[in-house]
Design a protein around this motif. Structure first.
Motif, PDB file in Angstrom:
ATOM      1  N   CYS A   5     -15.100  24.431  22.538  1.00 33.40           N
ATOM      2  CA  CYS A   5     -15.122  25.404  23.629  1.00 33.40           C
ATOM      3  C   CYS A   5     -15.289  26.806  23.069  1.00 33.40           C
ATOM      4  N   ARG A   6     -16.204  27.569  23.634  1.00 34.27           N
ATOM      5  CA  ARG A   6     -16.477  28.927  23.165  1.00 34.27           C
ATOM      6  C   ARG A   6     -16.355  29.906  24.321  1.00 34.27           C
ATOM      7  N   GLY A   7     -15.220  30.621  24.339  1.00 31.31           N
ATOM      8  CA  GLY A   7     -14.981  31.618  25.372  1.00 31.31           C
ATOM      9  C   GLY A   7     -14.410  31.061  26.661  1.00 31.31           C
ATOM     10  N   LEU A   8     -14.095  29.774  26.687  1.00 34.90           N
ATOM     11  CA  LEU A   8     -13.521  29.164  27.878  1.00 34.90           C
ATOM     12  C   LEU A   8     -12.497  28.115  27.482  1.00 34.90           C
ATOM     13  N   GLU A   9     -11.679  27.724  28.454  1.00 34.05           N
ATOM     14  CA  GLU A   9     -10.736  26.624  28.298  1.00 34.05           C
ATOM     15  C   GLU A   9     -10.833  25.723  29.518  1.00 34.05           C
ATOM     16  N   PHE A  10     -10.572  24.441  29.328  1.00 33.30           N
ATOM     17  CA  PHE A  10     -10.461  23.517  30.451  1.00 33.30           C
ATOM     18  C   PHE A  10      -8.980  23.319  30.744  1.00 33.30           C
ATOM     19  N   THR A  11      -8.611  23.444  32.008  1.00 33.32           N
ATOM     20  CA  THR A  11      -7.201  23.417  32.383  1.00 33.32           C
ATOM     21  C   THR A  11      -6.793  22.159  33.140  1.00 33.32           C
ATOM     22  N   GLU A  12      -7.754  21.479  33.774  1.00 39.42           N
ATOM     23  CA  GLU A  12      -7.468  20.236  34.497  1.00 39.42           C
ATOM     24  C   GLU A  12      -8.639  19.285  34.320  1.00 39.42           C
ATOM     25  N   PHE A  13      -8.343  17.970  34.400  1.00 36.64           N
ATOM     26  CA  PHE A  13      -9.385  16.949  34.334  1.00 36.64           C
ATOM     27  C   PHE A  13      -9.256  16.035  35.534  1.00 36.64           C
ATOM     28  N   LYS A  14     -10.407  15.647  36.107  1.00 34.82           N
ATOM     29  CA  LYS A  14     -10.439  14.702  37.225  1.00 34.82           C
ATOM     30  C   LYS A  14     -11.271  13.496  36.823  1.00 34.82           C
ATOM     31  N   ALA A  15     -10.673  12.317  36.910  1.00 32.33           N
ATOM     32  CA  ALA A  15     -11.326  11.101  36.409  1.00 32.33           C
ATOM     33  C   ALA A  15     -12.292  10.518  37.434  1.00 32.33           C
TER      34      ALA A  15
ATOM     35  N   PHE B   9     -13.997  18.985  35.201  1.00 31.50           N
ATOM     36  CA  PHE B   9     -12.907  19.854  34.780  1.00 31.50           C
ATOM     37  C   PHE B   9     -12.758  21.056  35.696  1.00 31.50           C
ATOM     38  N   LYS B  10     -11.586  21.705  35.604  1.00 29.13           N
ATOM     39  CA  LYS B  10     -11.402  23.085  36.046  1.00 29.13           C
ATOM     40  C   LYS B  10     -11.520  23.949  34.793  1.00 29.13           C
ATOM     41  N   VAL B  11     -12.248  25.085  34.916  1.00 27.88           N
ATOM     42  CA  VAL B  11     -12.551  25.906  33.746  1.00 27.88           C
ATOM     43  C   VAL B  11     -11.985  27.310  33.916  1.00 27.88           C
ATOM     44  N   GLN B  12     -11.490  27.871  32.807  1.00 31.13           N
ATOM     45  CA  GLN B  12     -10.923  29.216  32.798  1.00 31.13           C
ATOM     46  C   GLN B  12     -11.579  30.051  31.712  1.00 31.13           C
ATOM     47  N   CYS B  13     -11.899  31.301  32.033  1.00 30.51           N
ATOM     48  CA  CYS B  13     -12.457  32.243  31.067  1.00 30.51           C
ATOM     49  C   CYS B  13     -11.329  32.763  30.183  1.00 30.51           C
ATOM     50  N   THR B  14     -11.504  32.721  28.860  1.00 24.67           N
ATOM     51  CA  THR B  14     -10.459  33.206  27.957  1.00 24.67           C
ATOM     52  C   THR B  14     -10.497  34.715  27.782  1.00 24.67           C
ATOM     53  N   SER B  15     -11.544  35.362  28.280  1.00 15.56           N
ATOM     54  CA  SER B  15     -11.623  36.821  28.184  1.00 15.56           C
ATOM     55  C   SER B  15     -10.833  37.499  29.297  1.00 15.56           C
ATOM     56  N   CYS B  16     -11.109  37.119  30.545  1.00 15.11           N
ATOM     57  CA  CYS B  16     -10.433  37.767  31.672  1.00 15.11           C
ATOM     58  C   CYS B  16      -9.393  36.863  32.332  1.00 15.11           C
TER      59      CYS B  16
END
Length: 242
Positions: free
Chosen positions: A102-112, A30-37
């Motif tokens: 997910c706790r404090g993060l989100e996944f924005t893209e997936f690569k198979a 995945f690509k991961v994003q912080c939900t705080s910043c």
């Protein structure tokens, strides 16, 4: 809570799923994003559903633990359900492959990355080593005497309905983070209404990770909530929520 959803056009095959066993785990990328910043990590990250890592400052564990370089906060995620198969009769409707807490993060893209498997609709012939990274796959089913394929592959993320999660946890401790002010509440879930408003009792308030006092019974409107989760895997400290 997020679901990874697969949509595709299957021809001649069904029961498409990642090859994912304890002996040969599938690594979800995945690509991961912080939900705080809202910082997005520049590199792809991978983890499987069988390995766990300790969450710093907590007695809990998660499949994926990540510290954001921008805000220095530690976040985590775990695969809580799946993998589920994509059947031929699901054509283009989309099927949840896995569910993620997910706790404090989100996944924005997936690569198979990794191997997938399927079987012939009529013949039952097994197909292994399927590569979906090119977003299309072709082969030949010798028993059926026909070409098989997987095309028009797409991946999306869908939020899971948190209401069943919360209803099952009435009487247990939750952590709730608001959308602003680095404010968190820790308390016992008293009830949840049809609008997803949450009532906590024996509630403690934390701002920037520091305790500010006990509030008792607190009603939190759903549109103020950034995320929530079970308190058993989270520890509140004066260094911030872990």
């Amino acid at each position: 809570m997020l679901s990874l959803v697969l949509s595709a056009e299957l021809s001649g095959v069904t029961d498409l799923r990642p090859k994912d066993t304890e002996e040969e785990p599938y690594y979800y990328t995945f690509k991961v994003q912080c939900t705080s910043c809202r910082e997005t990590h520049p590199n792809w990250v991978s983890f499987n559903r069988f390995e766990t890592n300790e969450i710093p400052g907590s007695r809990g564990e998660a499949n994926f633990v990540w510290k954001c370089k921008m805000c220095q906060k530690t976040h985590s995620a775990s695969i809580v359900a799946g993998p589920h198969s994509y059947e031929a009769n699901d054509q283009r409707k989309g099927t949840k492959v896995i569910d993620l807490d997910c706790r404090g993060l989100e996944f924005t893209e997936f690569k198979a990355d990794g191997d997938w498997e399927a079987k012939g609709i009529e013949s039952g012939s097994p197909f292994s080593g399927i590569d979906l990274s090119e977003e299309e796959w072709y082969d030949y089913d010798e028993k059926a005497g026909d070409e098989v394929s997987i095309k028009e592959i797409s991946w999306t993320f869908q939020p899971l309905n948190p209401r069943p999660f919360l209803q099952a946890r009435v009487g247990t401790e939750l952590i709730i983070r608001l959308k602003w002010g680095q404010t968190e509440y820790k308390g016992t879930l008293e009830s949840i209404d049809s609008y997803m408003n949450v009532l906590l009792r024996d509630t403690e308030e934390f701002i920037d990770g520091k305790p500010t006092g006990t509030l008792g019974l607190v009603l939190i409107r759903c549109n103020n909530i950034l995320w929530m989760g079970s308190a058993e895997n989270v520890e509140m400290t004066d260094l911030g929520l872990r």
